[in-house]
Design an enzyme around this catalytic site. Structure first.
Site, PDB file in Angstrom:
ATOM      1  N   GLY A 171      -0.333   1.786  -3.909  1.00  0.00           N
ATOM      2  CA  GLY A 171      -1.363   0.754  -4.225  1.00  0.00           C
ATOM      3  C   GLY A 171      -2.345   0.641  -3.342  1.00  0.00           C
TER       4      GLY A 171
ATOM      5  N   ASP B  56       1.648 -11.134  -4.729  1.00  0.00           N
ATOM      6  CA  ASP B  56       1.664 -11.004  -5.809  1.00  0.00           C
ATOM      7  C   ASP B  56       3.181 -12.813  -5.636  1.00  0.00           C
ATOM      8  OD1 ASP B  56       1.705 -11.492  -8.570  1.00  0.00           O
ATOM      9  OD2 ASP B  56       2.878 -10.080  -8.603  1.00  0.00           O
TER      10      ASP B  56
HETATM   11  P1  IMP Z   1       5.488  -8.566  -4.799  1.00  0.00           P
HETATM   12  O1  IMP Z   1       6.008  -8.114  -4.279  1.00  0.00           O
HETATM   13  O2  IMP Z   1       5.221  -9.520  -6.324  1.00  0.00           O
HETATM   14  O3  IMP Z   1       4.192  -9.457  -4.674  1.00  0.00           O
HETATM   15  O4  IMP Z   1       3.761  -7.677  -5.104  1.00  0.00           O
HETATM   16  C1  IMP Z   1       3.893  -5.744  -4.740  1.00  0.00           C
HETATM   17  C2  IMP Z   1       3.859  -5.008  -5.888  1.00  0.00           C
HETATM   18  O5  IMP Z   1       3.481  -5.605  -6.982  1.00  0.00           O
HETATM   19  C3  IMP Z   1       2.220  -5.418  -5.232  1.00  0.00           C
HETATM   20  O6  IMP Z   1       2.395  -4.480  -3.970  1.00  0.00           O
HETATM   21  C4  IMP Z   1       1.865  -3.855  -5.915  1.00  0.00           C
HETATM   22  O7  IMP Z   1       1.451  -3.108  -6.217  1.00  0.00           O
HETATM   23  C5  IMP Z   1       2.935  -4.770  -7.570  1.00  0.00           C
HETATM   24  N1  IMP Z   1       1.690  -5.737  -8.504  1.00  0.00           N
HETATM   25  C6  IMP Z   1       1.566  -7.232  -8.039  1.00  0.00           C
HETATM   26  N2  IMP Z   1       1.106  -7.813  -9.428  1.00  0.00           N
HETATM   27  C7  IMP Z   1      -0.251  -6.562  -9.773  1.00  0.00           C
HETATM   28  C8  IMP Z   1      -0.912  -6.236 -10.796  1.00  0.00           C
HETATM   29  O8  IMP Z   1      -1.581  -7.510 -11.590  1.00  0.00           O
HETATM   30  N3  IMP Z   1      -1.272  -4.938 -11.109  1.00  0.00           N
HETATM   31  C9  IMP Z   1      -0.914  -4.219 -10.478  1.00  0.00           C
HETATM   32  N4  IMP Z   1       0.401  -4.902  -9.466  1.00  0.00           N
HETATM   33  C10 IMP Z   1       0.361  -5.892  -8.953  1.00  0.00           C
END
Ligand code: IMP
Ligand code: MG
Length: 187
Positions: free
Chosen positions: A51, A110
């Site tokens: 990403g 996120d």
């Molecule tokens: P986390 O571990 O929940 O903080 O999220 C990790 C990964 O989830 C990020 O690096 C993104 O690749 C993916 N992610 C989280 N939210 C989104 C979104 O709104 N769109 C696309 N990818 C997301």
């Protein structure tokens, strides 16, 4: 715009949240800030695949310092829009980070679970310093205390795609960052 790119898929692109010009301007500001903060040093920038790739390639060209790069890939076992908290390494770093001024480049913060796990792991490898640059921050969804030193934009609690961010590996090539409507059918 790009809403008909993929034919009859269930999801549709919603509103433009951040357009390409706004992103470009902010990435330049982040690059300038990092260049000031790291003056006299050579930071080691680590992109979290996949990403962060597009953000990373723009950001490193906005940094006016000698720097080095590496790439890491972590995955969670969750469904496509939800992180499960279980994180695994899909590709580790190629080089040691011992004694280096490490800057981890993330697309979006996120729940924070991925980054929390990754930072703990990287800290144990004895970098000289360790900071995070996140293009987007979605604070409403945080499940664990973790923050980025540099943040491009705060975004609301919506799933977003574009500028590297995907939904099932699609939409990374959208120049703008847009919300995604999933399962709502076509309008
Ligand atoms: P986390 O571990 O929940 O903080 O999220 C990790 C990964 O989830 C990020 O690096 C993104 O690749 C993916 N992610 C989280 N939210 C989104 C979104 O709104 N769109 C696309 N990818 C997301
Ligand atoms: Mg992703």
């Amino acid at each position: 715009m790009a809403s008909d790119w993929y034919g009859d898929l269930d999801e549709t692109i919603g509103a433009v949240l951040l357009d390409a010009q706004t992103i470009r301007k902010r990435v330049r500001e982040l690059g300038a800030e990092i260049s000031r903060d790291y003056r006299g040093r050579n930071p080691h920038l680590i992109a979290i695949l996949k990403g962060a790739c597009i953000f990373f390639s723009d950001l490193i060209r906005a940094i006016d310092l000698g720097l080095s790069t590496d790439f890491i890939s972590v995955g969670s076992y969750g469904a496509s829009t939800e992180s499960s908290g279980e994180v695994r390494f899909l590709k580790d770093l190629d080089e040691s980070i011992e004694g280096k001024d490490v800057l981890v480049v993330e697309d979006i913060l996120d729940t924070g679970l991925t980054l929390h796990y990754l930072l703990q792991n990287l800290e144990s490898r004895s970098p000289r310093s360790l900071r995070v640059v996140a293009l987007l921050n979605k604070p409403a969804r945080r499940k664990i205390e973790v923050s980025a030193h540099y943040v491009g934009f705060e975004v609301p609690d919506r799933f977003v795609v574009g500028y590297g961010l995907d939904y099932n590996q699609r939409y990374r090539n959208l120049p703008d960052i847009c919300t995604l409507n999933v399962g709502g059918g076509k309008t």
